[in-house]
Enzyme design. Structure first.
Site, PDB file in Angstrom:
ATOM      1  N   ARG A 549      -8.310   8.278  -2.263  1.00  0.00           N
ATOM      2  CA  ARG A 549      -8.480   9.717  -2.447  1.00  0.00           C
ATOM      3  C   ARG A 549      -7.283  10.343  -3.142  1.00  0.00           C
ATOM      4  O   ARG A 549      -6.148   9.900  -2.940  1.00  0.00           O
ATOM      5  CB  ARG A 549      -8.621  10.404  -1.084  1.00  0.00           C
ATOM      6  CG  ARG A 549     -10.047  10.478  -0.606  1.00  0.00           C
ATOM      7  CD  ARG A 549     -10.106  11.180   0.704  1.00  0.00           C
ATOM      8  NE  ARG A 549      -9.491  10.350   1.727  1.00  0.00           N
ATOM      9  CZ  ARG A 549      -9.949  10.242   2.960  1.00  0.00           C
ATOM     10  NH1 ARG A 549     -11.006  10.914   3.308  1.00  0.00           N
ATOM     11  NH2 ARG A 549      -9.336   9.480   3.832  1.00  0.00           N
ATOM     12  N   SER A 610      -1.221   2.417   2.647  1.00  0.00           N
ATOM     13  CA  SER A 610      -1.449   1.810   3.963  1.00  0.00           C
ATOM     14  C   SER A 610      -1.270   0.302   3.961  1.00  0.00           C
ATOM     15  O   SER A 610      -2.221  -0.461   4.241  1.00  0.00           O
ATOM     16  CB  SER A 610      -2.841   2.174   4.447  1.00  0.00           C
ATOM     17  OG  SER A 610      -3.020   3.559   4.309  1.00  0.00           O
ATOM     18  N   ASP A 664      -0.447   5.039   6.582  1.00  0.00           N
ATOM     19  CA  ASP A 664      -1.541   5.877   7.113  1.00  0.00           C
ATOM     20  C   ASP A 664      -1.357   6.232   8.588  1.00  0.00           C
ATOM     21  O   ASP A 664      -1.751   7.322   9.030  1.00  0.00           O
ATOM     22  CB  ASP A 664      -2.918   5.243   6.867  1.00  0.00           C
ATOM     23  CG  ASP A 664      -3.042   3.810   7.358  1.00  0.00           C
ATOM     24  OD1 ASP A 664      -2.038   3.256   7.863  1.00  0.00           O
ATOM     25  OD2 ASP A 664      -4.139   3.227   7.233  1.00  0.00           O
TER      26      ASP A 664
HETATM   27  C1  BG6 Z   1      -7.479   7.677   7.241  1.00  0.00           C
HETATM   28  C2  BG6 Z   1      -6.852   7.527   5.899  1.00  0.00           C
HETATM   29  O1  BG6 Z   1      -6.454   8.205   7.996  1.00  0.00           O
HETATM   30  O2  BG6 Z   1      -7.879   6.499   7.903  1.00  0.00           O
HETATM   31  C3  BG6 Z   1      -7.075   6.192   5.226  1.00  0.00           C
HETATM   32  O3  BG6 Z   1      -6.955   8.672   5.165  1.00  0.00           O
HETATM   33  C4  BG6 Z   1      -6.743   5.179   6.264  1.00  0.00           C
HETATM   34  O4  BG6 Z   1      -6.378   6.019   4.065  1.00  0.00           O
HETATM   35  C5  BG6 Z   1      -7.915   5.289   7.165  1.00  0.00           C
HETATM   36  O5  BG6 Z   1      -6.374   3.942   5.833  1.00  0.00           O
HETATM   37  C6  BG6 Z   1      -8.225   4.152   8.026  1.00  0.00           C
HETATM   38  O6  BG6 Z   1      -9.591   4.148   8.031  1.00  0.00           O
HETATM   39  P1  BG6 Z   1     -10.545   3.238   7.179  1.00  0.00           P
HETATM   40  O7  BG6 Z   1     -11.651   3.008   8.130  1.00  0.00           O
HETATM   41  O8  BG6 Z   1     -10.951   4.018   5.999  1.00  0.00           O
HETATM   42  O9  BG6 Z   1      -9.785   1.997   6.861  1.00  0.00           O
HETATM   43  C1  GLC Z   2      -3.068  -2.843   7.619  1.00  0.00           C
HETATM   44  C2  GLC Z   2      -1.810  -2.428   6.916  1.00  0.00           C
HETATM   45  C3  GLC Z   2      -1.154  -1.293   7.627  1.00  0.00           C
HETATM   46  C4  GLC Z   2      -2.128  -0.194   7.840  1.00  0.00           C
HETATM   47  C5  GLC Z   2      -3.345  -0.697   8.549  1.00  0.00           C
HETATM   48  C6  GLC Z   2      -4.375   0.356   8.763  1.00  0.00           C
HETATM   49  O1  GLC Z   2      -2.714  -3.390   8.824  1.00  0.00           O
HETATM   50  O2  GLC Z   2      -0.950  -3.514   6.822  1.00  0.00           O
HETATM   51  O3  GLC Z   2      -0.055  -0.829   6.900  1.00  0.00           O
HETATM   52  O4  GLC Z   2      -1.553   0.837   8.572  1.00  0.00           O
HETATM   53  O5  GLC Z   2      -3.903  -1.746   7.833  1.00  0.00           O
HETATM   54  O6  GLC Z   2      -4.888   0.854   7.585  1.00  0.00           O
END
Ligand code: BG6
Ligand code: GLC
Ligand code: GLC
Length: 924
Positions: A549, A610, A664
């Site tokens: 995003r 993340s 994240d």
């Molecule tokens: C949200 C974020 O907080 O949750 C994402 O905006 C993040 O970037 C995510 O990694 C985790 O959820 P998912 O299910 O989309 O991996």
């Molecule tokens: C993976 C990444 C970590 C992140 C998590 C959730 O474990 O290594 O950085 O916070 O996924 O998205």
């Protein structure tokens, strides 16, 4: 039948009573005979009305109408298909209730082929009257004793004794081996059994008996046993009809028409329990005064009215009542009766059948009447024969009307104009009574001429059929056992979870100290949560979850406004070159700026990235390794902010001011922290899983300063990569790990997060299929396709509001062909896998909050955790299970889980805002 006092006997009556004054004259007697016999005549119109009313009652019961209550029950029997003929094995069958006051034990061998059949061994035991009317426990103990006696007399090598319980009374079944008696019928009235599971009562009695270990695997009604045991002919046998002590029928109904079942495909056998049929308009005019008298003096007045006109328990009694009436009116036996004639139950079905025998009937009539203490004339014997014929003809005709209703129902539910069907018939009324079958057939042809029915007599009283159902039930039970064994390693107990919590705690401490640990405990350089004084417009990027995003975040006094746009990143890019990936990201930013009139502005940017990064400051993060299916080349070991800036430079189209890089978990904590200052932990359970929390700086090696706190990105997905989770890891976890792009890495994440749960489930399903437990042992292409089973399916399948049929539809959409038993097993697999994930996650949270509490030297801690991630948010039970686990493992912490509403992009903007505020303040 209650035989405590003879019907019609008067107090002080003499041993034999003879004519008194006021007896009818001979000319009246033929009128009286006519009048009596006339009462047993049923016209075709009346039969048609009974057929139509019964059909209507059946349909209402199928639809689950309960007001007014339909007079037939239409009970599902959990028998889903007629036999294949391939069932094999040795089975014990215990028959109770079909043939009056006797109990039968059979030893049935199914060979799996029609050609070589083995005669069953059987033994009959008379049930004492006091047992039939005594305590239920006594009856079941008696049954268990008979089983032992039978097995003593027929020793077997077979240690694994499986029993089918042929119990011929109306029961609510909820499975092949779960069956609650609704009410006794026929001559039984044992206390404490109605409303109880009769399978369980039998199991307990066998245990009390203690001589043999017998597994009661199925309960089967006699009609079902008869239908299932029917010799396989050219057409399917889909109706079982019994006229024995009582009467009833079962047939194969379309499952979707049975409201009580949650099933929309295939057929299921329904026991009609037509013995209880009654309708004032249809049946009322057909009931004779003798029927009323019989009902009045029966064990169950008012109940089973239809059965009392057909069942073998009642036919002799009806004949006796007519004879008493005629004798007392001087028409028979010179007006004499005898105590035996006046005793309830003195004329049996056998007697009636013998009297009706076309060649020896007259002689039998004489002998039987003499045995009753009467002195019959030749004309008496003839009249008695007429009475028997009238009573039995009516029974056969009524039975035909009921069968006609079933055939009409079959025709209707199959939507067929003409129906070809085989009806398996069984019971002593059929077997012993010379004309019953013939009359029934003729009347059926008249009532449903469009049906081509063949009647197939049961060979062994349904024993083989019961054995077949038992074989199916035994197979299902064995499958269930394999399923339980397979899923057992996924059931974690309190001790195991405590160990996980302790190991996590230890790994945290080592990681913070910079010692070898599977937890990296990365400092994030975020030292404070927002204080509300932040202002301005910020750009944010959010990479690493389900969606990539770009966001515009406007922070004003008391409000945060977010505009965001989701962009897709093709797998060729996530797994291509780093340059490609970062160029793609910048293209998306340019597009976003153009769409939102931001081109040319250089807004401060926060980057939610993340993945595990070693941060050297707020705007410097070295990617340690990719996780979650990303694998772009030349990025690991590089500063991600630098890679982004390089891409910006390459494009020359934008100016961007990258201020902060944020995990994240941190973004989520900050985002929730904006509204709740107690939020000091961030948790993600989505594609991947991870957590961060506020740690005391003094505990963090490698960052200058001893006072205050810093947010630590735990990267707990890697927990266990040193082998510490070895004991919990199953062979399915190992398979998922081996097939992943990072074998041996992220072992905790691979047991918890959305990217992997579906794969764990798929591997379990493959295993169960290879054992023949699922999908009839067929490993389809679909099941062998990696990632076919998305984690979102777990969330949908496990939803409480979903009926099993919907579960089936979802799986069928995936290309799997399955039965409802399969669907149920898939559901159990999903539940086991997601429950373990939630519990492991809970153990992790418990370790963190306990550490925060101890850091601060508090007795009790109250803390909030900001949470995000598709699995946590979409799964119907995950969040509840996490908090339940935390409550158990961290009893001194009150933990509130806050779901982040805006994703971690907002948090990244807030981190950026805080940084800008601090820079501004330093400048001022
Ligand atoms: C949200 C974020 O907080 O949750 C994402 O905006 C993040 O970037 C995510 O990694 C985790 O959820 P998912 O299910 O989309 O991996
Ligand atoms: C993976 C990444 C970590 C992140 C998590 C959730 O474990 O290594 O950085 O916070 O996924 O998205
Ligand atoms: C009674 C029972 C029924 C059984 C029938 C024939 O009607 O209620 O379950 O099938 O008798 O034995």
């Amino acid at each position: 039948m209650d035989t405590t006092g003879p019907i019609g006997s008067q107090p002080g009556e003499r041993a034999s009573s003879c004519p008194q004054e006021g007896m009818p004259r001979p000319s009246d007697s033929s009128d009286l005979v006519q009048e009596c016999l006339q009462q047993f005549k049923v016209t075709t119109t009346q039969l048609r009305q009974i057929q139509a009313t019964l059909l209507c009652s059946m349909e209402q019961a199928l639809k689950g109408h309960d007001s007014p209550a339909p007079s037939v029950r239409m009970l599902p029997t959990y028998v889903g298909s007629t036999p294949h003929g391939t069932e094999q094995g040795d089975f014990l069958v215990l028959e109770l209730g079909a043939t009056g006051a006797s109990l039968r034990v059979l030893w049935v061998t199914l060979t799996g082929t029609k050609e070589c059949s083995v005669e069953p061994k059987s033994q009959e035991f008379a049930i004492p009257r006091e047992v039939m009317l005594g305590a239920g426990r006594q009856l079941f103990d008696f049954a268990a004793r008979c089983l032992s006696e039978f097995l003593d007399a027929h020793p077997t090598e077979n240690q694994d004794l499986k029993l089918g319980f042929n119990f011929s009374f109306p029961c609510h079944q909820t499975g092949l081996d779960r069956s609650t008696l609704i009410s006794w019928t026929k001559g039984f009235r044992c206390s404490g059994v109605e409303g109880q599971d009769v399978v369980q009562l039998l199991r307990e009695a066998i245990q009390r008996q203690g001589t043999y270990s017998i597994d009661v695997v199925a309960m089967v009604n006699d009609t079902v046993g008869t239908m299932m045991g029917c010799e396989l002919g050219t057409r399917p046998c889909e109706v079982g009809l019994i006229a024995d002590t009582g009467t009833n029928a079962c047939y194969m109904e379309e499952a979707r028409h049975v409201r009580a079942l949650d099933e929309d495909r295939g057929r299921t056998c329904v026991s009609i329990e037509w013995g209880s049929f009654y309708d004032a308009e249809a049946l009322g005019p057909v009931l004779s005064t003798f029927d009323h008298a019989l009902d009045h003096d029966s064990l169950t007045p008012g109940a089973q009215r239809f059965e009392k006109m057909i069942g073998g328990l009642y036919l002799g009694e009806l004949v006796r009542l007519v004879l008493v009436h005629l004798a007392q009116h001087g028409v028979l036996f010179g007006g004499c009766t005898s105590p035996a004639l006046l005793s309830q139950g003195s004329i049996l079905l056998e007697h009636v059948a013998e009297i009706e025998d076309p060649t020896t009937g007259t002689a039998h009539a004489h002998a039987i009447l003499q045995d009753l203490g009467l002195s019959p004339q030749a004309s008496d014997a003839e009249l008695v024969k007429h009475v028997c014929a009238a009573v039995c003809t009516r029974a056969a005709q009524l039975c035909a009307a009921a069968l006609a209703a079933v055939l009409s129902r079959l025709q209707h539910s199959r939507e067929q104009q003409t129906l070809q069907v085989a009806v398996a018939t069984g019971g002593r009324v059929f077997e012993r009574h010379p004309r019953f079958r013939h009359t029934l057939k003729e009347m059926v042809m008249l009532l449903v001429p469009e049906c081509d029915v063949s009647f197939i007599p049961s060979v062994d009283g349904g024993g083989r059929g019961v054995a077949m159902v038992t074989a199916v039930a035994a197979r299902l039970a064995a499958h269930k056992h394999i399923l339980e064994e397979t899923l057992a390693p996924f059931q974690l107990d309190f001790e195991q979870l405590t160990v996980v919590q302790a190991q996590m705690r230890e790994a945290m401490v080592r990681g913070l100290r910079g010692e070898a640990s599977s937890l990296r405990m990365l400092p994030t350089y975020v030292r404070a949560t927002p204080d509300g004084s932040e202002r301005g417009d910020f750009l944010a990027l959010d990479l690493g979850g389900t969606n990539f995003r770009v966001l515009l975040v406007r922070v004003a006094e008391g409000s945060v406004q977010i505009t965001n746009q989701v962009y897709s990143i093709p797998e060729s890019v996530t797994q291509g070159s780093g340059q490609q990936l970062f160029d793609h990201i910048v293209d998306c930013i340019v597009d976003f700026q153009q769409r939102h009139g931001l081109s040319g502005q250089s807004l401060p940017l926060g980057f939610t990235f993340s993945f595990p990064c070693k941060q050297l400051g707020l705007d410097q993060g070295i990617l340690l390794n990719w996780t979650k299916g990303f694998n772009a080349s030349d990025c690991e070991g590089q500063d991600v902010v630098y890679l982004l800036r390089e891409a910006i430079r390459r494009k020359q189209a934008v100016e961007l001011n990258v201020v902060a890089i944020v995990n994240d978990t941190v973004g989520t904590m900050m985002s929730c922290g904006y509204d709740d200052p107690r939020c000091e932990m961030g948790l993600i359970v989505g594609t991947g899983t991870n957590a961060c929390y506020m740690e005391e700086l003094r505990n963090v090696a490698g960052v200058a300063g001893d006072s205050g706190r810093m947010c630590i990105n735990m990267e707990w997905g890697a927990f266990g990569d040193d082998g510490s989770l070895g004991l919990l890891s199953t062979c399915f976890d190992a398979s998922v790990d081996q097939a992943s792009i990072n074998p041996g890495k992220q072992r905790f994440e691979k047991m918890i997060s959305g990217m992997y749960l579906g794969e764990i489930v798929r591997h379990i399903l493959l295993h169960l299929t290879s054992l023949g437990v699922l999908f009839r042992g067929q490993k389809t292409q679909c099941l062998q396709t990696r990632d076919i089973f998305k984690t979102k399916f777990l969330s949908v399948i496990e939803s409480d509001s979903l009926a099993l049929r919907q579960v089936r539809a979802i799986l069928e959409d995936l290309g799997l062909t399955l039965t409802s038993d399969d669907a149920l097993m898939v559901l159990e697999v999903c539940q086991a896998v997601s429950r373990r994930a939630a519990q492991l996650c809970g153990a992790g949270v418990a370790a963190v909050v306990e550490k925060i509490r101890e850091n601060r030297g508090l007795q009790e801690l109250s803390v909030s955790v900001g949470v995000d991630g598709t699995l946590y948010k979409l799964h119907p039970h995950f969040s509840r299970l996490v908090s339940a686990t935390v409550r158990k493992l961290a009893p001194h912490c009150t933990v509130t889980f806050l779901q982040s509403e805006d994703g971690s992009g907002k948090g990244a903007a807030l981190v950026t805002a805080v940084a800008c505020r601090l820079v501004q303040r330093a400048r001022d």
